[in-house]
Design a protein around this motif. Structure first.
Motif, mmCIF file in Angstrom:
data_model
loop_
_atom_site.group_PDB
_atom_site.id
_atom_site.type_symbol
_atom_site.label_atom_id
_atom_site.label_comp_id
_atom_site.label_asym_id
_atom_site.label_seq_id
_atom_site.Cartn_x
_atom_site.Cartn_y
_atom_site.Cartn_z
ATOM 1 N N VAL A 199 0.848 -1.183 0.000
ATOM 2 C CA VAL A 199 0.000 0.000 0.000
ATOM 3 C C VAL A 199 0.885 1.235 0.000
ATOM 4 C CG1 VAL A 199 -1.761 1.274 1.286
ATOM 5 C CG2 VAL A 199 -1.859 -1.212 1.202
ATOM 6 N N ALA A 200 0.583 2.168 -0.901
ATOM 7 C CA ALA A 200 1.333 3.423 -1.022
ATOM 8 C C ALA A 200 0.377 4.589 -0.748
ATOM 9 C CB ALA A 200 1.915 3.550 -2.427
ATOM 10 N N PRO A 201 0.924 5.735 -0.346
ATOM 11 C CA PRO A 201 0.064 6.906 -0.134
ATOM 12 C C PRO A 201 -0.777 7.203 -1.379
ATOM 13 C CG PRO A 201 2.275 7.320 0.690
ATOM 14 C CD PRO A 201 2.329 6.015 -0.061
ATOM 15 N N ALA A 202 -2.054 7.487 -1.154
ATOM 16 C CA ALA A 202 -3.003 7.680 -2.256
ATOM 17 C C ALA A 202 -3.267 9.152 -2.532
ATOM 18 C CB ALA A 202 -4.327 7.003 -1.919
ATOM 19 N N ASP A 203 -3.606 9.430 -3.789
ATOM 20 C CA ASP A 203 -4.174 10.719 -4.181
ATOM 21 C C ASP A 203 -5.679 10.498 -4.252
ATOM 22 O OD1 ASP A 203 -5.123 13.022 -5.333
ATOM 23 O OD2 ASP A 203 -3.942 12.838 -7.169
ATOM 24 N N PRO A 204 -6.426 10.841 -3.204
ATOM 25 C CA PRO A 204 -7.860 10.526 -3.172
ATOM 26 C C PRO A 204 -8.653 11.115 -4.330
ATOM 27 C CG PRO A 204 -7.103 11.199 -1.007
ATOM 28 C CD PRO A 204 -5.986 11.479 -1.974
ATOM 29 N N ALA A 205 -8.213 12.229 -4.873
ATOM 30 C CA ALA A 205 -8.931 12.856 -5.983
ATOM 31 C C ALA A 205 -8.871 12.017 -7.254
ATOM 32 C CB ALA A 205 -8.377 14.243 -6.248
ATOM 33 N N ALA A 206 -7.928 11.068 -7.324
ATOM 34 C CA ALA A 206 -7.778 10.232 -8.520
ATOM 35 C C ALA A 206 -8.464 8.879 -8.394
ATOM 36 C CB ALA A 206 -6.295 10.020 -8.810
ATOM 37 N N LEU A 207 -9.040 8.575 -7.239
ATOM 38 C CA LEU A 207 -9.615 7.248 -7.004
ATOM 39 C C LEU A 207 -10.863 7.005 -7.834
ATOM 40 C CD1 LEU A 207 -9.185 7.007 -3.141
ATOM 41 C CD2 LEU A 207 -7.774 5.952 -4.930
ATOM 42 N N GLN A 208 -11.073 5.712 -8.134
ATOM 43 C CA GLN A 208 -12.236 5.264 -8.893
ATOM 44 C C GLN A 208 -12.874 4.078 -8.182
ATOM 45 O OE1 GLN A 208 -9.839 4.458 -12.432
ATOM 46 N NE2 GLN A 208 -11.207 5.839 -13.542
ATOM 47 N N VAL A 209 -14.132 3.822 -8.524
ATOM 48 C CA VAL A 209 -14.818 2.648 -8.017
ATOM 49 C C VAL A 209 -14.004 1.413 -8.393
ATOM 50 C CG1 VAL A 209 -16.903 1.230 -8.257
ATOM 51 C CG2 VAL A 209 -17.095 3.721 -8.051
ATOM 52 N N GLY A 210 -13.806 0.521 -7.430
ATOM 53 C CA GLY A 210 -13.054 -0.700 -7.649
ATOM 54 C C GLY A 210 -11.635 -0.657 -7.124
ATOM 55 N N ALA B 179 -18.119 3.920 -4.305
ATOM 56 C CA ALA B 179 -18.728 5.104 -4.932
ATOM 57 C C ALA B 179 -17.791 6.279 -4.693
ATOM 58 C CB ALA B 179 -20.110 5.393 -4.355
ATOM 59 N N VAL B 180 -17.841 7.255 -5.581
ATOM 60 C CA VAL B 180 -17.025 8.461 -5.419
ATOM 61 C C VAL B 180 -17.911 9.692 -5.503
ATOM 62 C CG1 VAL B 180 -14.893 7.426 -6.284
ATOM 63 C CG2 VAL B 180 -16.438 8.535 -7.867
ATOM 64 N N ASP B 181 -17.564 10.690 -4.738
ATOM 65 C CA ASP B 181 -18.244 11.985 -4.742
ATOM 66 C C ASP B 181 -17.134 13.039 -4.658
ATOM 67 O OD1 ASP B 181 -19.824 14.221 -4.430
ATOM 68 O OD2 ASP B 181 -20.710 13.592 -2.518
ATOM 69 N N HIS B 182 -16.400 13.192 -5.756
ATOM 70 C CA HIS B 182 -15.254 14.092 -5.740
ATOM 71 C C HIS B 182 -15.632 15.550 -5.492
ATOM 72 C CE1 HIS B 182 -12.393 10.970 -6.382
ATOM 73 N NE2 HIS B 182 -12.878 10.630 -7.555
ATOM 74 N N PRO B 183 -16.784 16.052 -5.969
ATOM 75 C CA PRO B 183 -17.123 17.440 -5.647
ATOM 76 C C PRO B 183 -17.207 17.703 -4.134
ATOM 77 C CG PRO B 183 -18.503 16.665 -7.444
ATOM 78 C CD PRO B 183 -17.754 15.469 -6.922
ATOM 79 N N HIS B 184 -17.610 16.690 -3.372
ATOM 80 C CA HIS B 184 -17.688 16.833 -1.911
ATOM 81 C C HIS B 184 -16.485 16.211 -1.211
ATOM 82 C CE1 HIS B 184 -21.978 17.485 -2.991
ATOM 83 N NE2 HIS B 184 -21.776 18.479 -2.151
ATOM 84 N N ARG B 185 -15.474 15.803 -2.003
ATOM 85 C CA ARG B 185 -14.215 15.275 -1.483
ATOM 86 C C ARG B 185 -14.426 14.101 -0.534
ATOM 87 N NH1 ARG B 185 -9.668 17.642 -2.064
ATOM 88 N NH2 ARG B 185 -8.956 17.276 0.060
ATOM 89 N N ARG B 186 -15.168 13.089 -1.045
ATOM 90 C CA ARG B 186 -15.404 11.895 -0.237
ATOM 91 C C ARG B 186 -15.572 10.672 -1.126
ATOM 92 N NH1 ARG B 186 -21.597 11.782 1.849
ATOM 93 N NH2 ARG B 186 -22.557 11.968 -0.189
ATOM 94 N N VAL B 187 -15.367 9.488 -0.518
ATOM 95 C CA VAL B 187 -15.554 8.220 -1.200
ATOM 96 C C VAL B 187 -16.326 7.290 -0.279
ATOM 97 C CG1 VAL B 187 -13.493 8.396 -2.649
ATOM 98 C CG2 VAL B 187 -13.327 7.297 -0.422
ATOM 99 N N GLN B 188 -17.054 6.357 -0.880
ATOM 100 C CA GLN B 188 -17.752 5.335 -0.110
ATOM 101 C C GLN B 188 -16.886 4.084 -0.093
ATOM 102 O OE1 GLN B 188 -21.274 3.213 -1.700
ATOM 103 N NE2 GLN B 188 -22.346 4.147 0.036
ATOM 104 N N ILE B 189 -16.791 3.457 1.091
ATOM 105 C CA ILE B 189 -15.941 2.285 1.283
ATOM 106 C C ILE B 189 -16.834 1.083 1.596
ATOM 107 C CG2 ILE B 189 -14.074 1.292 2.669
ATOM 108 C CD1 ILE B 189 -13.276 3.789 0.992
ATOM 109 N N SER B 190 -16.528 -0.065 0.954
ATOM 110 C CA SER B 190 -17.293 -1.300 1.150
ATOM 111 C C SER B 190 -16.342 -2.493 1.119
ATOM 112 C CB SER B 190 -18.324 -1.496 0.032
ATOM 113 O OG SER B 190 -19.219 -0.421 -0.031
ATOM 114 N N ASN B 191 -16.791 -3.600 1.711
ATOM 115 C CA ASN B 191 -15.996 -4.820 1.572
ATOM 116 C C ASN B 191 -16.369 -5.504 0.265
ATOM 117 O OD1 ASN B 191 -18.296 -6.456 2.031
ATOM 118 N ND2 ASN B 191 -17.788 -6.778 4.177
#
Length: 115
Positions: free
Chosen positions: A38-49, A67-79
């Protein structure tokens, strides 16, 4: 503080970390004890999956971005079994999983935080 919290602190500080997570919530993508990098992430570049190391509602997970909601600077996390952990802000997404059991994860290029 759990084992993933210690890993998250190292990744948040800029380190790329290899460790062996335990549990079955990510099977078959990650099996209990598989070495992951695991390396430090750029959250703004993340995608579903993408698989990320993130803190949601007080718990640190190595789970999927569902799920991603980049305008609100958040992501949904699931197993990987359909359970949604919840939404978390970009500031609580610490890392992106680059390899599992020595195999590169797809679509990770350009998603690491610059040093």
């Amino acid at each position: 503080m759990g084992a993933l919290d210690a890993v998250a602190a190292r990744v948040a500080a800029g380190s790329t970390v290899e460790f062996r997570p335990r549990g079955s919530s990510m099977v078959p993508l990650i099996r209990s004890g598989d070495p992951v990098t695991v390396a430090p992430a750029d959250p703004a570049a993340l995608q579903v999956g993408d698989i990320v190391l993130a803190r949601v509602a007080g718990t640190t997970y190595l789970h999927l971005v569902s799920a991603v909601d980049h305008p609100h600077r958040r992501v949904q996390i699931s197993n990987n079994r359909g359970r949604v952990n919840g939404w978390t802000g970009h500031s609580r997404v610490y890392g992106i999983c680059l390899t599992v059991a020595g195999r590169p994860r797809p679509r990770t290029a350009g998603k690491q935080r610059p040093p």
